[in-house]
Design a protein around this motif. Sequence first.
Motif, PDB file in Angstrom:
ATOM      1  N   VAL A 204       0.624  -0.849  -0.054  1.00 51.63           N
ATOM      2  CA  VAL A 204      -0.230   0.101   0.040  1.00 51.63           C
ATOM      3  C   VAL A 204       0.760   1.462   0.263  1.00 51.63           C
ATOM      4  N   ASN A 205       1.621   1.046   0.745  1.00 54.17           N
ATOM      5  CA  ASN A 205       2.666   2.457   1.373  1.00 54.17           C
ATOM      6  C   ASN A 205       3.500   2.914  -0.424  1.00 54.17           C
ATOM      7  N   ARG A 206       4.245   2.043  -1.201  1.00 53.68           N
ATOM      8  CA  ARG A 206       4.318   1.668  -1.887  1.00 53.68           C
ATOM      9  C   ARG A 206       3.499   2.467  -3.088  1.00 53.68           C
ATOM     10  N   SER A 207       2.567   1.698  -3.761  1.00 49.85           N
ATOM     11  CA  SER A 207       1.405   2.186  -4.203  1.00 49.85           C
ATOM     12  C   SER A 207       0.960   3.894  -4.084  1.00 49.85           C
ATOM     13  N   LEU A 208       1.116   3.759  -3.095  1.00 53.56           N
ATOM     14  CA  LEU A 208       0.826   5.555  -2.693  1.00 53.56           C
ATOM     15  C   LEU A 208       1.504   6.330  -2.856  1.00 53.56           C
ATOM     16  N   SER A 209       2.622   5.955  -2.109  1.00 53.67           N
ATOM     17  CA  SER A 209       3.802   6.882  -3.064  1.00 53.67           C
ATOM     18  C   SER A 209       4.494   7.650  -4.759  1.00 53.67           C
ATOM     19  N   LEU A 210       3.861   6.482  -4.975  1.00 55.19           N
ATOM     20  CA  LEU A 210       4.418   5.913  -6.444  1.00 55.19           C
ATOM     21  C   LEU A 210       2.985   7.053  -7.372  1.00 55.19           C
ATOM     22  N   ALA A 211       1.979   6.867  -6.724  1.00 49.45           N
ATOM     23  CA  ALA A 211       0.702   7.242  -6.892  1.00 49.45           C
ATOM     24  C   ALA A 211       0.478   8.941  -6.814  1.00 49.45           C
ATOM     25  N   ARG A 212       1.582   9.626  -5.623  1.00 50.75           N
ATOM     26  CA  ARG A 212       1.252  10.868  -5.632  1.00 50.75           C
ATOM     27  C   ARG A 212       2.570  10.967  -6.376  1.00 50.75           C
ATOM     28  N   ALA A 213       3.709  10.791  -7.269  1.00 49.51           N
ATOM     29  CA  ALA A 213       4.601  11.479  -7.885  1.00 49.51           C
ATOM     30  C   ALA A 213       4.386  11.161  -9.067  1.00 49.51           C
ATOM     31  N   ASN A 214       3.634  10.329  -9.002  1.00 49.47           N
ATOM     32  CA  ASN A 214       2.614  11.040 -10.657  1.00 49.47           C
ATOM     33  C   ASN A 214       1.801  11.699 -10.439  1.00 49.47           C
ATOM     34  N   THR A 215       1.163  12.436  -9.473  1.00 45.33           N
ATOM     35  CA  THR A 215       0.296  12.976  -9.640  1.00 45.33           C
ATOM     36  C   THR A 215       1.124  15.071  -9.392  1.00 45.33           C
TER      37      THR A 215
END
Length: 268
Positions: A204-215
């Motif tokens: 979950v942390n990896r997905s959240l960090s990638l989603a924020r970086a992409n935004t």
Amino acid sequence: MRDTEMKNQRVLAMFSSFFAAAMLGGCATAESPPKFPDPQSTTLTGGTFVNVNNLRNVGPGLTKDQMVDLLGPPHFHEGIVAVHVWNYLFNFRRGSETVTCQYQVQFDSHMKVSGTYWRDPSCAGFLEPTALTASAPVEVETKPVEQFTLQSDTLFAFDKSSLDSMLPDGKAKLDKAIEQIKTHEGVSEITVVGYTDRIGSVAVNRSLSLARANTVRAYLIAHGLDRSLVHAQGVGSSQPISHCPDGSLREVINCLQPDRRVSIVVKG
């Protein structure tokens, strides 16, 4: 008369059931092992040369909007909104040869990426970094010319990652960073890296960090930075900078705030 009414109700119920089944059958649903469409049925004749860096950033947890930003809409007729499978037709260079590969993205019940698949597993090799050979030109070393670190608590609402969830203070800080980046000449790469604290699962942390970086990447591009230079990564909680006690009490969460961040590294 009553018998006629009951018969009409049964016919209407049968028709409704048939119609619902037909509607569901028309939606692309995830299958394991995945089934790929006929490559000749693509809406994009011949496929497209994909940005490999963007393809490397695809992973579980991304939304459909983030997928469109990275890869564009799907290349076949399955639709976009109420479907769980998108298919693509990508081209790659192998010397003087062009190799075409079919790629599939599957979404879970929340319409977030749950898995990705290649029709030919060997196509995954195109995502591996190319090793330098003796005859290959040596790349000029690029060095960081500036780095910005923004706290996720300032950038996004709690546990959110979309553009709509970005906070005013975070946008203001990003705007200042963009102005500063534009003053540099010869920028060769801009890397946005998302980080989280240790609270929660690794996935979950990896997905959240990638989603924020992409935004954040999308925000930089929308404000004038070159799309081809801006890349995004998500490393989750793997690189903490805080030294906090165990547990998840409020005091510990506050102590972990430095770990919840997004960095922008500018190279030239």
